[in-house]
Each structure stands twice: as C-alpha cells, then as structure tokens.
Design a protein around this motif. Structure first.
Motif, PDB file in Angstrom:
ATOM      1  N   GLU A   5       0.844  -1.181   0.000  1.00 18.32           N
ATOM      2  CA  GLU A   5       0.000   0.000   0.000  1.00 18.32           C
ATOM      3  C   GLU A   5       0.886   1.240   0.000  1.00 18.32           C
ATOM      4  O   GLU A   5       1.578   1.503   0.980  1.00 18.32           O
ATOM      5  CB  GLU A   5      -0.865  -0.009   1.279  1.00 18.32           C
ATOM      6  CG  GLU A   5      -1.764   1.171   1.372  1.00 18.32           C
ATOM      7  CD  GLU A   5      -2.329   1.359   2.778  1.00 18.32           C
ATOM      8  OE1 GLU A   5      -3.308   2.091   2.900  1.00 18.32           O
ATOM      9  OE2 GLU A   5      -1.776   0.777   3.741  1.00 18.32           O
TER      10      GLU A   5
ATOM     11  N   LYS B 280      -7.657  -3.838   4.404  1.00 19.22           N
ATOM     12  CA  LYS B 280      -7.231  -3.219   5.660  1.00 19.22           C
ATOM     13  C   LYS B 280      -8.314  -3.242   6.730  1.00 19.22           C
ATOM     14  O   LYS B 280      -8.037  -2.967   7.898  1.00 19.22           O
ATOM     15  CB  LYS B 280      -6.819  -1.769   5.401  1.00 19.22           C
ATOM     16  CG  LYS B 280      -5.538  -1.664   4.590  1.00 19.22           C
ATOM     17  CD  LYS B 280      -5.107  -0.233   4.461  1.00 19.22           C
ATOM     18  CE  LYS B 280      -4.755   0.361   5.822  1.00 19.22           C
ATOM     19  NZ  LYS B 280      -4.501   1.805   5.734  1.00 19.22           N
TER      20      LYS B 280
ATOM     21  N   CYS C  63      -8.918  -8.299  10.265  1.00 17.26           N
ATOM     22  CA  CYS C  63      -7.821  -9.263  10.257  1.00 17.26           C
ATOM     23  C   CYS C  63      -8.241 -10.583   9.639  1.00 17.26           C
ATOM     24  O   CYS C  63      -7.418 -11.439   9.386  1.00 17.26           O
ATOM     25  CB  CYS C  63      -7.311  -9.500  11.673  1.00 17.26           C
ATOM     26  SG  CYS C  63      -6.465  -8.072  12.307  1.00 17.26           S
TER      27      CYS C  63
ATOM     28  N   ARG D   3      -4.824 -11.802   8.367  1.00 20.44           N
ATOM     29  CA  ARG D   3      -3.775 -10.823   8.127  1.00 20.44           C
ATOM     30  C   ARG D   3      -2.883 -10.837   9.348  1.00 20.44           C
ATOM     31  O   ARG D   3      -3.348 -10.696  10.470  1.00 20.44           O
ATOM     32  CB  ARG D   3      -4.363  -9.432   7.915  1.00 20.44           C
ATOM     33  CG  ARG D   3      -3.285  -8.367   7.735  1.00 20.44           C
ATOM     34  CD  ARG D   3      -3.797  -7.161   6.966  1.00 20.44           C
ATOM     35  NE  ARG D   3      -4.779  -6.397   7.708  1.00 20.44           N
ATOM     36  CZ  ARG D   3      -4.504  -5.274   8.384  1.00 20.44           C
ATOM     37  NH1 ARG D   3      -3.271  -4.795   8.408  1.00 20.44           N
ATOM     38  NH2 ARG D   3      -5.452  -4.636   9.035  1.00 20.44           N
TER      39      ARG D   3
ATOM     40  N   GLU E 132      -1.060  -8.986  11.350  1.00 22.90           N
ATOM     41  CA  GLU E 132      -0.849  -7.565  11.638  1.00 22.90           C
ATOM     42  C   GLU E 132       0.502  -7.302  12.285  1.00 22.90           C
ATOM     43  O   GLU E 132       1.131  -6.272  12.045  1.00 22.90           O
ATOM     44  CB  GLU E 132      -1.949  -7.072  12.578  1.00 22.90           C
ATOM     45  CG  GLU E 132      -3.016  -6.260  11.882  1.00 22.90           C
ATOM     46  CD  GLU E 132      -3.981  -5.652  12.876  1.00 22.90           C
ATOM     47  OE1 GLU E 132      -4.590  -6.439  13.639  1.00 22.90           O
ATOM     48  OE2 GLU E 132      -4.110  -4.410  12.897  1.00 22.90           O
TER      49      GLU E 132
ATOM     50  N   GLN F  16       3.299  -6.585   9.807  1.00 23.73           N
ATOM     51  CA  GLN F  16       3.192  -5.437   8.902  1.00 23.73           C
ATOM     52  C   GLN F  16       4.464  -4.590   8.918  1.00 23.73           C
ATOM     53  O   GLN F  16       5.028  -4.320   9.967  1.00 23.73           O
ATOM     54  CB  GLN F  16       1.998  -4.592   9.348  1.00 23.73           C
ATOM     55  CG  GLN F  16       1.805  -3.317   8.572  1.00 23.73           C
ATOM     56  CD  GLN F  16       0.505  -2.635   8.963  1.00 23.73           C
ATOM     57  OE1 GLN F  16      -0.493  -3.278   9.280  1.00 23.73           O
ATOM     58  NE2 GLN F  16       0.533  -1.317   8.982  1.00 23.73           N
TER      59      GLN F  16
ATOM     60  N   ASP G 242       6.091  -0.923   7.853  1.00 25.81           N
ATOM     61  CA  ASP G 242       5.818   0.442   7.413  1.00 25.81           C
ATOM     62  C   ASP G 242       7.077   1.056   6.801  1.00 25.81           C
ATOM     63  O   ASP G 242       8.186   0.622   7.083  1.00 25.81           O
ATOM     64  CB  ASP G 242       5.336   1.284   8.600  1.00 25.81           C
ATOM     65  CG  ASP G 242       4.049   0.719   9.198  1.00 25.81           C
ATOM     66  OD1 ASP G 242       3.142   0.385   8.403  1.00 25.81           O
ATOM     67  OD2 ASP G 242       3.974   0.596  10.432  1.00 25.81           O
TER      68      ASP G 242
ATOM     69  N   THR H  40       3.485   0.656   2.876  1.00 27.75           N
ATOM     70  CA  THR H  40       3.307  -0.392   3.884  1.00 27.75           C
ATOM     71  C   THR H  40       3.126  -1.750   3.209  1.00 27.75           C
ATOM     72  O   THR H  40       2.414  -1.852   2.222  1.00 27.75           O
ATOM     73  CB  THR H  40       2.053  -0.071   4.727  1.00 27.75           C
ATOM     74  OG1 THR H  40       2.222   1.231   5.285  1.00 27.75           O
ATOM     75  CG2 THR H  40       1.870  -1.079   5.845  1.00 27.75           C
TER      76      THR H  40
ATOM     77  N   HIS I 282       1.602  -5.448   3.714  1.00 27.11           N
ATOM     78  CA  HIS I 282       0.648  -6.222   4.512  1.00 27.11           C
ATOM     79  C   HIS I 282       0.836  -7.704   4.202  1.00 27.11           C
ATOM     80  O   HIS I 282       1.049  -8.073   3.048  1.00 27.11           O
ATOM     81  CB  HIS I 282      -0.777  -5.802   4.182  1.00 27.11           C
ATOM     82  CG  HIS I 282      -1.051  -4.353   4.465  1.00 27.11           C
ATOM     83  ND1 HIS I 282      -1.329  -3.882   5.722  1.00 27.11           N
ATOM     84  CD2 HIS I 282      -1.069  -3.272   3.653  1.00 27.11           C
ATOM     85  CE1 HIS I 282      -1.522  -2.572   5.666  1.00 27.11           C
ATOM     86  NE2 HIS I 282      -1.367  -2.169   4.420  1.00 27.11           N
TER      87      HIS I 282
ATOM     88  N   HIS J 196       9.745 -12.802   9.466  1.00 26.04           N
ATOM     89  CA  HIS J 196       8.676 -13.001   8.486  1.00 26.04           C
ATOM     90  C   HIS J 196       8.582 -14.438   7.971  1.00 26.04           C
ATOM     91  O   HIS J 196       7.952 -14.689   6.910  1.00 26.04           O
ATOM     92  CB  HIS J 196       8.801 -11.970   7.354  1.00 26.04           C
ATOM     93  CG  HIS J 196       8.425 -10.584   7.791  1.00 26.04           C
ATOM     94  ND1 HIS J 196       9.325  -9.761   8.428  1.00 26.04           N
ATOM     95  CD2 HIS J 196       7.255  -9.911   7.744  1.00 26.04           C
ATOM     96  CE1 HIS J 196       8.703  -8.620   8.737  1.00 26.04           C
ATOM     97  NE2 HIS J 196       7.453  -8.693   8.327  1.00 26.04           N
TER      98      HIS J 196
END
Ligand code: ADP
Length: 363
Positions: free
Chosen positions: A26, A51, A54, A62, A64, A67, A69, A79, A81, A348
C-alpha cells in the motif's frame, strides 16, 4: 504519473502446498492528483477491504504483527501487509476476488509456488487474471534479501542456545551474509546453499517436514489444526514416547560421548502396550514435533558441515508460533557443532516467497 511502474494494486502471491501467502503493498508516499483521479472505485474497495479487518472469510488471516511500514518498493514507499489462507480454500478466494471486482482491473498478478501452475487456469476463468509465474526458490532468496535489507531486526538468534529454558533472543547482523544455508520448512523441506547474490544451489531436501508433523499429529492425537497441535505439544513430554540412551544403557554411553538423555530411538517406547497406555495426547504431539524437528536439524548440520558453511537460516511456516522447534534447532546446531554453527531465524518466517514475487512485478 510514472508510467514505468505497473498499475496498482501490487500483490505478490506464493501458493504453497498447505498455505497461500499474499503480500500487498500500500503506497503511503502521497498520491499525485493524477493518480488519485485515475484510481478506480474497485481499487479503493480492495484497499479498504484488505485493511478493514484481520480475517478474510473464516480461514484467511492478516498477520498484523508482521506489517512493515515505510518500506521501499521500486520507486515507491509504503506499507507491506501480510495475509495467508489455506490453499485448500483457493476456490472460495477466487470467488471473493471476483465479487470485489478484481476481474475488471487490468492488473498483473505475480505468483510463485506450485499453485501458480496448478491454479493458473482457474485464475483466468474466474477472475480474468493472467498469472505471471516465477520460481519459488528464486523468489524466496530475493525476498529474504529484500526484507532483511529493510528491517534491521529481521534476523535473530538465541542468546544462550545451550540453555533450552532461556528464551532470550538477539538481533543478528546479517550485513556480511555469504555464504549461508537456508532451510525452508514448509509442507516439505528444501535446503539451499547461498554463495553470493543470485548464486545458490538447492542442495537437498526431505519430505519429512511441516506437513508430516501436522499429518502425523492429527492421526495420533485427533487434533484438527496446526495451532492445536502446537498447543498440545507445549504441554507434553516426549521422553514418555521416545527411547533414550539411558533406557538402553542405564546411563550414558560414555565411550562415544552420548549422554543418557539423548534420544536413541524416536517413538521407541511405543511398541510396548503398557507404555502406550501411559502416554497422553500431549506427549505424542511433543514427540512428533521433536522427531521431525531433530531430523531436519541433523540434515541441516550435515549439509552445513559438508559445505563448510557456518550460518544456517531457518524459514517457513512450520516455525510459526513454534517456539519449541526454534529452540530445539538452536540447541541442536550449537551442541552438535561445538558452538561453530549458528541457527538464525527470521521474523517473516513463511512470507519471503511472496515478497520476492512482488519484487518481480517491479522489475
Ligand atoms: P507451503 O508453501 O508448503 O504451504 P509453508 O511455509 O506455508 O509451506 O508451511 C506450511 C506448514 O506450516 C504446514 O505444514 C504446518 O506445519 C505449518 N503451519 C503453520 N501455520 C499453519 C496453519 N495455520 N495451517 C496449516 N499449517 C500451518
């Protein structure tokens, strides 16, 4: 408006044997007026939907907490996601994408993993999307390098791998990475030796992976999900299931330096009905987890030694919410190498293939 970049939305998708991983970018670097004008209603809807919550349907999530940024992607910043759902839900996902108007967007979806091939026709038929397919191991390596480059705390290790009750972790400085090994523990396992940028080989693998753990655990305990299997394992004791060196020797096997507490035979007690009567579901879950994890650890060790590589990165969703296996791998690598090998983990975990795939979109 910069026409050298592909139209939004930007996705990368890794369709694995068990889980589909979706990474969505995003942009947050301020839209130009032209871009805002051009943004179709559909795109705004997709963005809002992704967005909004979740959970996507019953099975999508998702993550969160993962995430990212202020990430650079090509010439944009924004960002990232991270979203996942079971690959078995692909038909429902395609219907959902259709209902959100994906078919009307002239966008390209980059996809990797076996499912990029398996579901190619379905993407075309249901959502009018042409998949651009990329190799999953190329994507994973590129994804690891990109995420690590953007996140200074991506890599970490256990501070005291010799003490299995000490959970302290430290960020690992991966600025001088080569050579390193990647052990990707998904449904199955792949082991790659990475010598330099775009210079790697898939050395070996094993079919005894995360899928094996989950499958055996469901058979042995009647559990229904990975989360349940891990929760069971956390309260179990594999010593009730496995035969240890001391169960055979009455103590240590000193001549070859094997402590009595080392597992001599995984599940080795389970041929005796009396012992079977005493084990709990949790013991069985724990033993399954320890068996699969130690087998992967020992293959990784052999590969690291034979290639003279000191750093071993463990990735893949098998390690999700799986403190036990991470700790066990860190302990085993340290113990069996006399401290020469370092087990490194990444925040991740299972998303690198999807990130690498998104990078392909911007090439
Ligand atoms: P693949 O690309 O083969 O799907 P992943 O890296 O996504 O591989 O890892 C899949 C493995 O992760 C499963 O076999 C299981 O051990 C574990 N896992 C973690 N979370 C889940 C989950 N929510 N559902 C199913 N398996 C999960």
């Amino acid at each position: 408006l910069d026409c050298s970049t592909p139209p939004m939305p930007w996705f990368g998708m890794d369709i694995g044997g068990t889980l589909t991983k979706l990474v969505y970018f995003e942009p947050t670097d301020g839209q130009s007026a032209a871009e805002a004008d051009q943004e179709q209603e559909t795109l705004t809807n997709i963005r809002k939907y992704l967005k909004s919550n979740c959970a996507y349907g019953d099975t999508g999530r998702r993550d969160e907490h993962l995430q990212m940024d202020n990430v650079r992607m090509g010439k944009r910043s924004g960002t990232l996601h991270f979203i996942r759902f079971p690959t078995s839900e692909m038909p429902a996902f395609l219907e959902l994408a259709k209902s959100k108007g994906m078919a009307t967007l002239a966008s390209t979806i980059c996809a990797t993993g076996g499912g990029a091939y398996k579901f190619e026709q379905d993407f075309r038929r249901v959502v009018n999307l042409q998949l651009h397919k990329f190799d999953e191991l190329d994507c994973m390596i590129h994804g690891i390098e990109h995420v690590e480059d953007q996140n200074p705390t991506e890599c970490y290790y256990f501070a005291n791998p010799g003490d299995q009750s000490d959970y302290t972790t430290c960020p690992y400085d991966f600025s001088d990475p080569y050579p390193f090994l990647v052990v990707n523990i998904g449904s199955g396992v792949s082991i790659l030796a990475v010598e330099g940028p775009d210079n790697y080989r898939r050395v070996t693998g094993t079919s005894l992976g995360g899928g094996t753990f989950l499958g055996l655990c469901c058979l042995l305990t009647g559990c229904e999900s990975f989360e349940e299997a891990i929760a069971l394992a956390a309260h179990g004791n594999s010593h009730n299931v496995d035969k240890l060196v001391k169960d055979i020797y009455g103590g240590d096997y000193t001549r070859f330096g094997l402590s009595g507490d080392i597992v001599a035979s995984s599940f080795g007690h389970m041929n005796v009905s009396e012992k079977r009567g005493k084990v709990s579901r949790s013991d069985l879950a724990h033993a399954t987890l320890v068996t699969i994890t130690n087998n992967i650890g020992s293959i990784a060790m052999m590969v690291a030694n034979s290639h003279n590589i000191g750093k071993v990165l463990f990735v893949g969703n098998f390690l999700r919410v799986n403190q036990i296996s991470m700790q066990l791998l860190a302990y085993a690598m340290n113990f069996w190498s006399d401290g020469k090998l370092k087990a490194i983990f990444l925040q991740h975990e299972g998303y690198f293939g999807a990130v690498g795939c998104l990078l392909e979109l911007l090439r």
